[in-house]
Design a protein around this motif. Structure first.
Motif, PDB file in Angstrom:
ATOM      1  N   LEU A   1       0.834  -1.207   0.000  1.00 45.77           N
ATOM      2  CA  LEU A   1       0.000   0.000   0.000  1.00 45.77           C
ATOM      3  C   LEU A   1       0.871   1.259   0.000  1.00 45.77           C
ATOM      4  O   LEU A   1       0.645   2.193  -0.761  1.00 45.77           O
ATOM      5  CB  LEU A   1      -0.924  -0.001   1.223  1.00 45.77           C
ATOM      6  N   ARG A   2       1.891   1.258   0.870  1.00 49.96           N
ATOM      7  CA  ARG A   2       2.757   2.443   0.936  1.00 49.96           C
ATOM      8  C   ARG A   2       3.426   2.707  -0.404  1.00 49.96           C
ATOM      9  O   ARG A   2       3.520   3.860  -0.844  1.00 49.96           O
ATOM     10  CB  ARG A   2       3.846   2.235   2.004  1.00 49.96           C
ATOM     11  N   PHE A   3       3.910   1.635  -1.060  1.00 51.66           N
ATOM     12  CA  PHE A   3       4.643   1.815  -2.319  1.00 51.66           C
ATOM     13  C   PHE A   3       3.680   2.116  -3.466  1.00 51.66           C
ATOM     14  O   PHE A   3       3.946   2.978  -4.295  1.00 51.66           O
ATOM     15  CB  PHE A   3       5.477   0.563  -2.652  1.00 51.66           C
TER      16      PHE A   3
ATOM     17  N   VAL B   1      10.047  12.301  10.774  1.00 51.19           N
ATOM     18  CA  VAL B   1       9.701  12.353   9.346  1.00 51.19           C
ATOM     19  C   VAL B   1      10.526  11.244   8.701  1.00 51.19           C
ATOM     20  O   VAL B   1      11.729  11.377   8.506  1.00 51.19           O
ATOM     21  CB  VAL B   1      10.009  13.728   8.727  1.00 51.19           C
ATOM     22  N   ARG B   2       9.858  10.137   8.471  1.00 54.70           N
ATOM     23  CA  ARG B   2      10.537   8.926   7.995  1.00 54.70           C
ATOM     24  C   ARG B   2      10.327   8.772   6.493  1.00 54.70           C
ATOM     25  O   ARG B   2       9.188   8.791   6.037  1.00 54.70           O
ATOM     26  CB  ARG B   2       9.920   7.733   8.753  1.00 54.70           C
ATOM     27  N   GLU B   3      11.424   8.614   5.769  1.00 61.11           N
ATOM     28  CA  GLU B   3      11.295   8.320   4.334  1.00 61.11           C
ATOM     29  C   GLU B   3      10.675   6.934   4.255  1.00 61.11           C
ATOM     30  O   GLU B   3      11.032   6.026   4.974  1.00 61.11           O
ATOM     31  CB  GLU B   3      12.677   8.366   3.661  1.00 61.11           C
TER      32      GLU B   3
ATOM     33  N   PHE C   1      16.534   0.108   3.018  1.00 63.93           N
ATOM     34  CA  PHE C   1      16.551  -1.363   2.989  1.00 63.93           C
ATOM     35  C   PHE C   1      15.158  -1.964   2.809  1.00 63.93           C
ATOM     36  O   PHE C   1      14.978  -3.163   2.965  1.00 63.93           O
ATOM     37  CB  PHE C   1      17.234  -1.909   4.240  1.00 63.93           C
ATOM     38  N   TYR C   2      14.180  -1.107   2.508  1.00 66.59           N
ATOM     39  CA  TYR C   2      12.810  -1.603   2.319  1.00 66.59           C
ATOM     40  C   TYR C   2      12.486  -1.863   0.842  1.00 66.59           C
ATOM     41  O   TYR C   2      11.336  -2.124   0.498  1.00 66.59           O
ATOM     42  CB  TYR C   2      11.802  -0.599   2.893  1.00 66.59           C
ATOM     43  N   MET C   3      13.516  -1.810  -0.022  1.00 68.28           N
ATOM     44  CA  MET C   3      13.259  -2.001  -1.454  1.00 68.28           C
ATOM     45  C   MET C   3      12.749  -3.407  -1.762  1.00 68.28           C
ATOM     46  O   MET C   3      12.107  -3.632  -2.783  1.00 68.28           O
ATOM     47  CB  MET C   3      14.539  -1.770  -2.270  1.00 68.28           C
TER      48      MET C   3
ATOM     49  N   GLY D   1      14.004   5.156  10.835  1.00 70.87           N
ATOM     50  CA  GLY D   1      12.747   5.803  11.218  1.00 70.87           C
ATOM     51  C   GLY D   1      11.809   4.824  11.896  1.00 70.87           C
ATOM     52  O   GLY D   1      11.075   5.172  12.833  1.00 70.87           O
ATOM     53  N   ASP D   2      11.818   3.591  11.431  1.00 72.31           N
ATOM     54  CA  ASP D   2      11.010   2.543  12.052  1.00 72.31           C
ATOM     55  C   ASP D   2      11.426   2.373  13.512  1.00 72.31           C
ATOM     56  O   ASP D   2      10.592   2.356  14.423  1.00 72.31           O
ATOM     57  CB  ASP D   2      11.213   1.237  11.270  1.00 72.31           C
ATOM     58  N   ILE D   3      12.719   2.283  13.731  1.00 67.66           N
ATOM     59  CA  ILE D   3      13.240   1.998  15.072  1.00 67.66           C
ATOM     60  C   ILE D   3      13.090   3.219  15.991  1.00 67.66           C
ATOM     61  O   ILE D   3      12.618   3.099  17.126  1.00 67.66           O
ATOM     62  CB  ILE D   3      14.717   1.557  14.963  1.00 67.66           C
TER      63      ILE D   3
END
Ligand code: NAD
Ligand code: IPM
Ligand code: MN
Length: 375
Positions: A93-95, A129-131, A136-138, A268-270
């Motif tokens: 959904l995000r992508f 503000v997380r990209e 590493f989420y590719m 940003g997740d962490i």
């Protein structure tokens, strides 16, 4: 009366429990502020996957795009291999909607003490503000039981298409995994601009970038350079680049207002879980996945299978997400009513009114009822 159409994906575990309370509070806010909501509910998650083998069909994406905004509880269940639902639903959904910002405010509330000592008078009022589409989420990677790997890859983002082959040789008896991250100039530019605009709106002059160029020089060295370049658009403001390990250390030692914290996806997740913990609990952490198409509002926390079905979930994160969502669709007054009601409910000294997560006795439903009533 204005009618908003909202896509609702409750998901797994405590997702349906906390979103039910958010829906209740939005309904109360609509009655007060003169708008209605048509909820379009989606069943995707572990049970749907077990029944059908489907994570998220294309037809649903097209339908969701016709709504004004989306609310998601959480996905992920111990019965399903990690990543299938998380990548197949949430990250898809995000992508797909190119929600390139994950905005995660964290603030101290009366009645929600910080678990580590804070200086007299200090309070947390920060925003991550997380990209939300790169790093590493590719999803590009492969494993080998030895010998090497050679696989094609493809990733599509709003800004670009990435494709190629991942090819490597390992010793024959060396089982291994290889996964790559990507950070791009246009990706950095848009999130940096958003971070500086957020700081401006808050009346602040600084943005902190959580980085790690000392250990991961290609990815995060590039990030530093490109963020500096993008920050030149804001000559009267400061970009402070800090190693993410040291930043976490300072956050725990001296929880205070860190302002706007710009993070690549993984940090940003962490950092957002850490900040939620410092404000009292994950049940307070709201967030929005923001883009130029459909935006999706979702708590920082996950499906919490350890407490699902017990009534112990704190729905305030989901309720505060609903406020962010209403603000996003132009119902700012309703958003502020909800925030004020949540804060005032939390500030009550009666333990019967305080969420279980914060040491009180109020169940998920009791907290939701209390906030709805105050609205
Ligand atoms: P989690 O956030 O679900 O839980 C971490 C801890 O915090 C648990 O002890 C949980 O009980 C507690 N907690 C979380 N939310 C709470 C709330 N509202 N009230 C009270 N306590 C709360 O993280 P996890 O255990 O790593 O993940 C569980 C599952 O959720 C996994 O499948 C994971 O992949 C998934 N997940 C989904 C999302 C999402 O859909 N947005 C986010 C994070 C994790
Ligand atoms: C979050 C979650 C997700 C993430 C997972 C479930 C893929 O932890 O929203 O914080 O890592 O972004
Ligand atoms: Mn997370």
């Amino acid at each position: 009366m204005k009618l908003h159409k909202i896509a609702l994906l409750p998901g797994d575990g405590i997702g349906p429990e906390v979103t039910a309370e958010a829906v209740k509070v939005v309904t109360a806010a609509g009655a007060k502020h003169g708008f209605g909501v048509e909820w379009v509910t989606y069943p995707f998650g572990a049970a749907h996957y077990a029944r059908t083998g489907e994570t998220l069909p294309d037809s649903a994406l097209a339908e969701m795009e016709q709504t004004d905004a989306m609310m998601l509880g959480a996905v992920g269940d111990p019965s399903v291999k990690p990543g299938i639902l998380e990548r197949g639903i949430l990250l898809r959904l995000r992508f797909y909607f190119d929600q390139y910002i994950n905005l995660r405010p964290a603030r101290s509330y009366a009645g929600a003490p910080c678990p580590v000592p804070m200086r007299e008078g200090a309070r947390i009022d920060s925003v991550v503000v997380r990209e939300n589409t790169e790093d590493f989420y590719m999803g590009v990677g492969a494993t080998t039981s030895g010998g090497g790997l050679d696989v094609p890859f493809e990733a599509e983002r709003g800004l670009y298409r990435l494709s190629g082959r991942l090819s490597a040789k390992f010793d024959p008896d060396c089982a291994a995994a290889l996964q790559i991250g990507a950070i791009t100039r246009p990706g950095v530019e848009r999130v940096t601009r958003y971070a500086f605009e957020t700081a401006k709106k808050r009346g602040e002059k600084e943005v902190i970038l959580a980085s790690k160029a000392n250990a991961v020089p290609f990815l995060y060295g590039f990030l530093d350079e490109e963020t500096r370049r993008a920050a030149r658009e804001y000559p009267d403001m400061t970009l402070k680049i800090q190693n993410v390990d040291a930043l976490c250390y300072h956050m725990v030692r001296n929880p205070t207002n860190f302002g706007v914290i710009l993070c690549p996806n993984l940090f940003g997740d962490i950092v957002s879980d850490l900040l939620s913990g410092l404000t009292g609990g994950l049940g307070l952490g709201a967030g929005g996945n923001i883009g130029d198409r459909l935006s999706m509002f979702e708590p920082v926390h996950g499906s919490a299978p350890d407490i699902a079905g017990t009534g112990k979930a704190n729905p305030l994160a989901a309720i505060l997400c609903a406020a962010m969502m209403l603000d996003h669709i132009g119902e700012g007054e309703a958003a502020r009513s909800i925030e004020a009601a949540a804060a005032s409910r939390l500030g009550e000294s009666d333990p019967a009114a305080r969420p279980i997560e914060l040491g009180g006795a109020a169940s998920c439903r009791t907290v939701g009822d209390g906030v709805a009533e105050k609205v």
